[in-house]
Write a protein that holds these residues in place. Structure first.
Motif, PDB file in Angstrom:
ATOM      1  N   MET A 287      12.462  -3.337  -4.713  1.00  0.00           N
ATOM      2  CA  MET A 287      13.773  -3.214  -5.343  1.00  0.00           C
ATOM      3  C   MET A 287      13.943  -1.916  -6.130  1.00  0.00           C
ATOM      4  O   MET A 287      14.999  -1.271  -6.057  1.00  0.00           O
ATOM      5  CB  MET A 287      14.028  -4.430  -6.232  1.00  0.00           C
ATOM      6  CG  MET A 287      15.328  -4.375  -7.017  1.00  0.00           C
ATOM      7  SD  MET A 287      15.085  -3.635  -8.675  1.00  0.00           S
ATOM      8  CE  MET A 287      16.502  -4.286  -9.520  1.00  0.00           C
ATOM      9  N   PRO A 288      12.938  -1.433  -6.902  1.00  0.00           N
ATOM     10  CA  PRO A 288      13.120  -0.169  -7.623  1.00  0.00           C
ATOM     11  C   PRO A 288      13.380   1.025  -6.705  1.00  0.00           C
ATOM     12  O   PRO A 288      14.089   1.950  -7.086  1.00  0.00           O
ATOM     13  CB  PRO A 288      11.793  -0.006  -8.387  1.00  0.00           C
ATOM     14  CG  PRO A 288      11.252  -1.385  -8.502  1.00  0.00           C
ATOM     15  CD  PRO A 288      11.667  -2.088  -7.257  1.00  0.00           C
ATOM     16  N   ILE A 289      12.808   1.000  -5.502  1.00  0.00           N
ATOM     17  CA  ILE A 289      13.050   2.079  -4.544  1.00  0.00           C
ATOM     18  C   ILE A 289      14.521   2.099  -4.157  1.00  0.00           C
ATOM     19  O   ILE A 289      15.183   3.149  -4.166  1.00  0.00           O
ATOM     20  CB  ILE A 289      12.170   1.920  -3.293  1.00  0.00           C
ATOM     21  CG1 ILE A 289      10.700   2.064  -3.667  1.00  0.00           C
ATOM     22  CG2 ILE A 289      12.563   2.920  -2.218  1.00  0.00           C
ATOM     23  CD1 ILE A 289       9.753   1.806  -2.508  1.00  0.00           C
ATOM     24  N   ALA A 290      15.045   0.927  -3.807  1.00  0.00           N
ATOM     25  CA  ALA A 290      16.448   0.827  -3.417  1.00  0.00           C
ATOM     26  C   ALA A 290      17.361   1.202  -4.576  1.00  0.00           C
ATOM     27  O   ALA A 290      18.370   1.903  -4.396  1.00  0.00           O
ATOM     28  CB  ALA A 290      16.759  -0.584  -2.931  1.00  0.00           C
ATOM     29  N   SER A 291      17.023   0.757  -5.784  1.00  0.00           N
ATOM     30  CA  SER A 291      17.849   1.074  -6.954  1.00  0.00           C
ATOM     31  C   SER A 291      17.868   2.571  -7.224  1.00  0.00           C
ATOM     32  O   SER A 291      18.919   3.146  -7.520  1.00  0.00           O
ATOM     33  CB  SER A 291      17.332   0.339  -8.193  1.00  0.00           C
ATOM     34  OG  SER A 291      17.895  -0.948  -8.300  1.00  0.00           O
ATOM     35  N   ALA A 292      16.694   3.196  -7.132  1.00  0.00           N
ATOM     36  CA  ALA A 292      16.624   4.640  -7.362  1.00  0.00           C
ATOM     37  C   ALA A 292      17.459   5.390  -6.335  1.00  0.00           C
ATOM     38  O   ALA A 292      18.236   6.302  -6.681  1.00  0.00           O
ATOM     39  CB  ALA A 292      15.171   5.102  -7.308  1.00  0.00           C
TER      40      ALA A 292
ATOM     41  N   ALA B 278      12.180   6.817  -7.504  1.00  0.00           N
ATOM     42  CA  ALA B 278      11.336   5.803  -6.860  1.00  0.00           C
ATOM     43  C   ALA B 278       9.868   6.023  -7.204  1.00  0.00           C
ATOM     44  O   ALA B 278       9.118   5.048  -7.415  1.00  0.00           O
ATOM     45  CB  ALA B 278      11.547   5.846  -5.345  1.00  0.00           C
ATOM     46  N   MET B 279       9.420   7.269  -7.243  1.00  0.00           N
ATOM     47  CA  MET B 279       8.040   7.556  -7.607  1.00  0.00           C
ATOM     48  C   MET B 279       7.767   7.122  -9.049  1.00  0.00           C
ATOM     49  O   MET B 279       6.718   6.537  -9.347  1.00  0.00           O
ATOM     50  CB  MET B 279       7.743   9.043  -7.442  1.00  0.00           C
ATOM     51  CG  MET B 279       6.290   9.399  -7.735  1.00  0.00           C
ATOM     52  SD  MET B 279       5.853  11.111  -7.344  1.00  0.00           S
ATOM     53  CE  MET B 279       6.800  11.982  -8.596  1.00  0.00           C
ATOM     54  N   PHE B 280       8.721   7.379  -9.935  1.00  0.00           N
ATOM     55  CA  PHE B 280       8.571   6.942 -11.325  1.00  0.00           C
ATOM     56  C   PHE B 280       8.437   5.418 -11.396  1.00  0.00           C
ATOM     57  O   PHE B 280       7.601   4.875 -12.126  1.00  0.00           O
ATOM     58  CB  PHE B 280       9.782   7.397 -12.153  1.00  0.00           C
ATOM     59  CG  PHE B 280       9.824   6.820 -13.544  1.00  0.00           C
ATOM     60  CD1 PHE B 280       9.063   7.373 -14.559  1.00  0.00           C
ATOM     61  CD2 PHE B 280      10.610   5.709 -13.832  1.00  0.00           C
ATOM     62  CE1 PHE B 280       9.089   6.838 -15.849  1.00  0.00           C
ATOM     63  CE2 PHE B 280      10.650   5.164 -15.106  1.00  0.00           C
ATOM     64  CZ  PHE B 280       9.882   5.735 -16.113  1.00  0.00           C
ATOM     65  N   GLY B 281       9.266   4.703 -10.601  1.00  0.00           N
ATOM     66  CA  GLY B 281       9.213   3.245 -10.591  1.00  0.00           C
ATOM     67  C   GLY B 281       7.866   2.720 -10.142  1.00  0.00           C
ATOM     68  O   GLY B 281       7.347   1.739 -10.693  1.00  0.00           O
ATOM     69  N   ALA B 282       7.274   3.378  -9.136  1.00  0.00           N
ATOM     70  CA  ALA B 282       5.965   2.945  -8.641  1.00  0.00           C
ATOM     71  C   ALA B 282       4.882   3.190  -9.683  1.00  0.00           C
ATOM     72  O   ALA B 282       4.012   2.343  -9.907  1.00  0.00           O
ATOM     73  CB  ALA B 282       5.637   3.674  -7.343  1.00  0.00           C
ATOM     74  N   ILE B 283       4.924   4.350 -10.320  1.00  0.00           N
ATOM     75  CA  ILE B 283       3.914   4.685 -11.336  1.00  0.00           C
ATOM     76  C   ILE B 283       3.989   3.711 -12.503  1.00  0.00           C
ATOM     77  O   ILE B 283       2.958   3.285 -13.054  1.00  0.00           O
ATOM     78  CB  ILE B 283       4.101   6.136 -11.811  1.00  0.00           C
ATOM     79  CG1 ILE B 283       3.793   7.107 -10.672  1.00  0.00           C
ATOM     80  CG2 ILE B 283       3.224   6.427 -13.023  1.00  0.00           C
ATOM     81  CD1 ILE B 283       4.110   8.556 -10.995  1.00  0.00           C
TER      82      ILE B 283
ATOM     83  N   TRP C 248       0.834  -1.202   0.000  1.00  0.00           N
ATOM     84  CA  TRP C 248       0.000   0.000   0.000  1.00  0.00           C
ATOM     85  C   TRP C 248       0.872   1.258   0.000  1.00  0.00           C
ATOM     86  O   TRP C 248       0.618   2.206  -0.751  1.00  0.00           O
ATOM     87  CB  TRP C 248      -0.895   0.004   1.235  1.00  0.00           C
ATOM     88  CG  TRP C 248      -1.625   1.309   1.420  1.00  0.00           C
ATOM     89  CD1 TRP C 248      -2.791   1.696   0.821  1.00  0.00           C
ATOM     90  CD2 TRP C 248      -1.220   2.398   2.252  1.00  0.00           C
ATOM     91  NE1 TRP C 248      -3.140   2.963   1.216  1.00  0.00           N
ATOM     92  CE2 TRP C 248      -2.190   3.427   2.097  1.00  0.00           C
ATOM     93  CE3 TRP C 248      -0.129   2.614   3.094  1.00  0.00           C
ATOM     94  CZ2 TRP C 248      -2.092   4.636   2.765  1.00  0.00           C
ATOM     95  CZ3 TRP C 248      -0.033   3.826   3.766  1.00  0.00           C
ATOM     96  CH2 TRP C 248      -1.012   4.825   3.602  1.00  0.00           C
ATOM     97  N   LEU C 249       1.935   1.242   0.817  1.00  0.00           N
ATOM     98  CA  LEU C 249       2.821   2.401   0.919  1.00  0.00           C
ATOM     99  C   LEU C 249       3.474   2.704  -0.421  1.00  0.00           C
ATOM    100  O   LEU C 249       3.578   3.867  -0.826  1.00  0.00           O
ATOM    101  CB  LEU C 249       3.905   2.127   1.974  1.00  0.00           C
ATOM    102  CG  LEU C 249       4.955   3.230   2.177  1.00  0.00           C
ATOM    103  CD1 LEU C 249       4.318   4.490   2.718  1.00  0.00           C
ATOM    104  CD2 LEU C 249       6.060   2.737   3.119  1.00  0.00           C
ATOM    105  N   ILE C 250       3.904   1.656  -1.109  1.00  0.00           N
ATOM    106  CA  ILE C 250       4.612   1.854  -2.376  1.00  0.00           C
ATOM    107  C   ILE C 250       3.687   2.378  -3.464  1.00  0.00           C
ATOM    108  O   ILE C 250       4.085   3.166  -4.321  1.00  0.00           O
ATOM    109  CB  ILE C 250       5.262   0.528  -2.818  1.00  0.00           C
ATOM    110  CG1 ILE C 250       6.334   0.117  -1.809  1.00  0.00           C
ATOM    111  CG2 ILE C 250       5.881   0.658  -4.205  1.00  0.00           C
ATOM    112  CD1 ILE C 250       6.881  -1.277  -2.029  1.00  0.00           C
ATOM    113  N   THR C 251       2.429   1.945  -3.435  1.00  0.00           N
ATOM    114  CA  THR C 251       1.521   2.280  -4.534  1.00  0.00           C
ATOM    115  C   THR C 251       0.575   3.427  -4.218  1.00  0.00           C
ATOM    116  O   THR C 251      -0.134   3.900  -5.105  1.00  0.00           O
ATOM    117  CB  THR C 251       0.687   1.042  -4.910  1.00  0.00           C
ATOM    118  OG1 THR C 251      -0.010   0.573  -3.743  1.00  0.00           O
ATOM    119  CG2 THR C 251       1.593  -0.072  -5.425  1.00  0.00           C
TER     120      THR C 251
END
Length: 627
Positions: A334-339, A402-407, A288-291
């Motif tokens: 993983m995308p959050i950590a990568s970003a 990270a926001m781009f990765g979630a979107i 939920w937090l990520i999305t």
């Protein structure tokens, strides 16, 4: 004048609040490490003024007094005589200090301690899994081959049997028998249970056991982490208690039998159902937090991720990533950590390219490369955190990426790697968006750092080098030759505040490319650290040297280090002293910058750094001018 060790120890003791305020004492290559009952009873100001004490600070529940190599062990011996205490190992002091930390901090540290040792297996499996999948998609005929089946088995083993790896590591952390821990892990994924990943597609009613008052579903715990850790923690408590009360003559078979049977029963009836449900809620919250809100949650996590690295809390994310994969979905953490990591790379690279200070370039270039590969500690601790603005710019870049990765819904099929290696585990349909995520994160951080960071902020005017009086021709000035091959790092840029401040002496650091330390001069070994990560040498003209491999590598307890000499050995310049595993140090999350200090630099007229950039072991490194 030589330090009066007994007087120094007595003065230290007089400011600690009495013997009843002391829990334990140990020492490493440079520091006296104490654990006290109540730090408020310690007179920190007075301790700093004790002759022989070069600095005092509190870290992770320990009171650490910086005294110096070749001296701390002698002060420690006198301290034990005065206090009547018995010698403790660094592990015992560390355990005593950890027990005083707040519960949340202890819990997070325990998670890190459990996961760090198994990360190499997870990383290797994740990379292989991504490579095998990529080959199968690119070459359809390969996907049906025997080689594909074999490689798929090898790459998936660590994830399929993750509870066993976690159980063994947890037993080690909690002080239990690692093989009994392995048995508990095996019980939780036994072949007679329905695989947890297959429950959703299972036809018919789930079979059960009726055990006393409990109805237990015959379902395994594949992919689960929290129930395994809790179960093994309980197992260790039971085992320790039984060892104390069971007579020695029957302890060998009674204790393991009762421990495993009791733990297994409690795991399947209470621990498993409760904590697997709690883990499910945790994962739901993470998803939920990520999305939430067009990636707002991911934006926040991308920003604060580097701060969790600074605090050593980032290993707790492994629990979330493992759980996300166990639920049959993608690893969207993983995308959050990568970003976040690639943004720190961009900020560090900007410093490297913009700075005219060769000291900055020396450490920033390899640190940026390391961050691009997912290991950010050198970039964060060695460059960005020290300069502040690059760290903040990196946090902004990481948040946007990270926001781009979630979107875009980017996810991975494994965990343990980020940055450029992340291409091997990212979902095959999201490779292009992942590349854009890295470009956004690194690009924004690079651009912001280039604009807001000023080179002069970290490049103070060079102090004039004192000219030493001419020495007679027959009395050559002592020279320190490079003990390692690598890149020279200015002392004030060593990613350890104690070494960088100069309180332990003057010198420099070396970012090694080869895991080998050789003697920087002829001399006598004055000390070899118990954990083999540091060595002291008494050299010509009464010169005292310290070579300390990596930062905080004492925490590795000697793993990856090998000492080839012992205290009292006479050595010749170029003789091999230590070997160490660079990959293990990095995997454990420690910077590899190795400190080379003249610890009694105040006894000389001055020191001159003779090398910059790349250096080979045996090259002239530091010239010492006699007083």
């Amino acid at each position: 004048m030589a330090l009066d060790y007994a007087k120094c120890a007595q003065e230290i003791f007089s400011h600690l609040g009495g013997r009843e305020n002391l829990v334990s004492a140990a020492h490493c290559a440079t520091r006296l490490r104490l654990v006290t009952v109540d730090n408020s009873k310690v007179d920190m100001k007075a301790l700093e003024n004790v002759e022989g004490v070069k600095g005092v600070f509190s870290s992770n529940g320990q009171l650490q007094l910086i005294i110096g190599t070749g001296t701390v062990n002698k002060v420690y011996d006198e301290f034990l005589k005065i206090t009547g205490m018995t010698a403790a190992t660094k592990d015992e002091v560390k355990a005593a200090a950890a027990a005083k930390q707040p519960l949340p901090q202890r819990l997070i540290k325990s998670l890190g301690d459990v996961f760090v040792p198994i990360l190499p297996a997870i990383v290797a499996s994740g990379l292989m899994m991504g490579l095998v999948e990529a080959l199968g998609n690119a070459i359809p005929s390969f996907a049906g081959s025997d080689w594909y089946g074999f490689l798929d088995l090898v790459s998936g083993a660590a994830f399929a049997y993750l509870p066993v790896l976690v159980a063994v590591s947890a037993a080690r952390v909690f002080g239990g028998n690692i093989f009994l821990g392995g048995v508990i892990g095996l019980c939780m994924i036994h072949s007679s249970l329905i695989n947890a990943w297959s429950v959703a597609s299972y036809e018919g009613a789930i079979p059960t056991w009726n055990l006393l008052f409990f109805t237990v579903n015959k379902v395994g715990y594949q992919g689960h982490v929290i129930p395994v850790i809790i179960a093994v923690w309980l197992m260790c408590q039971i085992e320790k208690r039984l060892h104390k009360i069971v007579p020695e003559v029957i302890d060998l078979f009674v204790t393991p039998l009762v421990t495993v049977l009791t733990t297994a029963f409690l795991t399947f009836t209470i621990i498993g159902p409760i904590f697997s449900t709690a883990e499910t809620y945790l994962l739901s919250f993470a998803q939920w937090l990520i999305t939430v809100g067009f990636g707002i949650g991911s934006l926040a996590m991308g920003a604060i991720y580097p701060l969790t690295v600074v605090c050593g809390l980032h290993h707790m994310y492994n629990v979330i990533e493992a759980g996300l994969l166990a639920e049959g979905g993608l690893n969207i953490w993983m995308p959050i950590a990568s970003a976040a990591n690639f943004a720190q790379c961009g900020a560090c690279l900007a410093v490297a390219l913009k700075s005219k200070n060769p000291k900055n370039k020396t450490i920033a270039i390899p640190s940026a490369l390391s961050a691009a590969l997912g290991i950010t500690e050198p970039a964060i601790f060695g460059v960005n955190l020290r300069l502040v603005k690059p760290l903040v710019c990196g946090m902004i870049g990481g948040a946007i990426g990270a926001m781009f990765g979630a979107i875009m819904g980017i996810g991975a099929n494994a965990y343990g790697v980020t940055g450029i290696p992340g291409f091997l585990i990212v979902d095959s349909g999201k490779i292009l968006p992942y590349a854009i995520l890295l470009a956004i994160s690194g690009g924004v951080a690079f651009a912001l750092t280039w604009v807001v960071w000023k080179d002069e902020e970290s490049a103070p005017a060079e102090k004039p080098v004192e000219t030493a009086p001419a020495a007679p021709a027959e009395s050559a000035e002592p020279v320190v030759y490079a003990p390692l091959t690598g890149s020279v790092v200015a002392r004030d840029q060593i990613p350890d505040e104690t070494f960088a401040s100069g309180v332990l002496g003057d010198g420099c650091g070396i970012e090694p490319t080869v895991g080998e330390v050789v003697a920087p001069c002829d001399g006598v070994i004055s000390t070899v650290a118990e954990t083999r990560h540091a060595v002291g040498i008494s050299g010509p003209a009464d010169m005292e040297l310290l070579i300390h491999v990596g930062v905080d590598t004492v925490e590795m307890k000697g793993d990856g280090f090998k000492a080839l000499v012992k205290t009292g050995d006479t050595v010749k310049k170029g003789q091999k002293l230590l070997t160490f595993d660079l990959a293990k140090i990095r995997a454990a999350g420690h910077p590899t910058v190795t400190t080379v200090l003249v610890t009694n630099a105040d006894d000389y007229a001055g020191l001159t750094l003779e090398a910059a950039g790349s250096v080979t072991a045996g090259d002239k490194l530091i010239a010492v001018q006699k007083a």
